[in-house]
Enzyme design. Sequence first.
Site, PDB file in Angstrom:
ATOM      1  N   TYR A  74       0.993  -1.225  -0.045  1.00 15.94           N
ATOM      2  CA  TYR A  74       0.016  -0.112  -0.097  1.00 15.94           C
ATOM      3  C   TYR A  74       0.922   1.250   0.105  1.00 15.94           C
ATOM      4  O   TYR A  74       1.845   1.138   0.771  1.00 15.94           O
ATOM      5  CB  TYR A  74      -0.763   0.062   1.196  1.00 15.94           C
ATOM      6  N   GLU A 134      -4.109   7.196  -3.607  1.00 18.68           N
ATOM      7  CA  GLU A 134      -3.938   5.872  -2.920  1.00 18.68           C
ATOM      8  C   GLU A 134      -3.421   4.955  -3.966  1.00 18.68           C
ATOM      9  O   GLU A 134      -4.177   5.065  -4.994  1.00 18.68           O
ATOM     10  CB  GLU A 134      -4.986   5.313  -2.195  1.00 18.68           C
TER      11      GLU A 134
END
Length: 378
Positions: free
Chosen positions: A101, A189
């Site tokens: 991530y 993101e």
Amino acid sequence: MNLHEYQARDILRRHGIPVPPGEVADTPDQARAIAQRLGGRVVVKAQVHAGGRGKAGGVKLAKDPAEAGEHAARILGLTIKGLAVRRVLVAPAAEIATESYVGIIVDRASQRPVLMVSPAGGIDIEEVAAKTPAMIHRLAVDPRYGLLAHQALGLALKLYRDMPLARAAADIMRRLYSAFYAVGASLMEINPLVTTSDGAVAALDAKIVIDDNELDRHPDIAALRDPGAEAPSEVQAREAGLTFIKLDGWVGCCVNGAGLAMATMDLVKYYGGEPANFLDIGGSSNPQKVVDALRIITGDPSVRSILFNIFGGITRCDDVANGIVQATQQFRLTVPLVIRLTGTNEALAIQILTQAGFSALTDMDEAVKQAVAKARSA
Ligand code: GDP
Ligand code: MN
């Protein structure tokens, strides 16, 4: 403003971040044709403004074009977190070795953009954040200097021990940081950032939220808005020039001024209610804005009472009163209305409302208590 994944992917690609190709379809036939063109295995992905698509059945791998068409047909019929899926992205399926991530948000506490990375990326990142927060590494970036090369590499080494992979990830982080500024984002993101079996690093999913206050400076980004994918009430409100945010509660709120609207929501909660929305009708209230506001609030089936809280400064209470009366001439109010107004032209407003059969209060606490009580007994 939220962007779709395919739009976010385009932005990242333009900033030199490796993103697999892909095309958007709004019918199963189109999805099948794209899969045919791409050749081999593909992934079919719902394009909605919601995370957790994978868990909701909105991301499916297909071994051939026929299966891609079947998946598209199923996904195009889904509703994910209240949003109907109208389009799918079809992209070549990646052979994933690891999922990490990488994200940047504007952090209020440090008043800086904060870069967050985790080697435990993928669909359970929320759980990682809740249960093993040590797996998430953060860096508040000094906007005067930007994300420096050694900082990016330091974070990238939390993701990969392998130096070529870490260098590739560091490069992606620096590009993400400049993309973040370039489009006026409040969140960006990549989840998952994957390594593939052939040793490459790529962004497989991208989420971008644009700061609405930046849209005037970025007309090209503003043009990416997809009103069909937004909550209908929020679209109506924007077109009417109202600042409106839909919430989960049941007391509709119609207030002038953002600060008073926040205070009103606090007080609704204090007296045991749950606000159904944030709504600021703005400073100069012409009656039409009030009509539009009431139409939007009454369109929400979870609203059980409506609270007006108006502090008349530039806003004239009589304008608001006229708006309320006009609204009830145009459509029927099916839930109780509690009106509090005080300030400019208050006496005139009370006269207008009384003549139309409404009563009005001047005390804010009293009005909020009544609105909560009426909602409870409705
Ligand atoms: P989200 O659930 O809305 O975040 O959607 P994502 O695009 O992140 O997809 C969810 C998960 O599906 C990813 O974490 C991957 O595990 C898987 N996935 C997505 N694309 C691919 C792909 O191309 N190949 C493989 N093998 N898995 C994928
Ligand atoms: Mn994802």
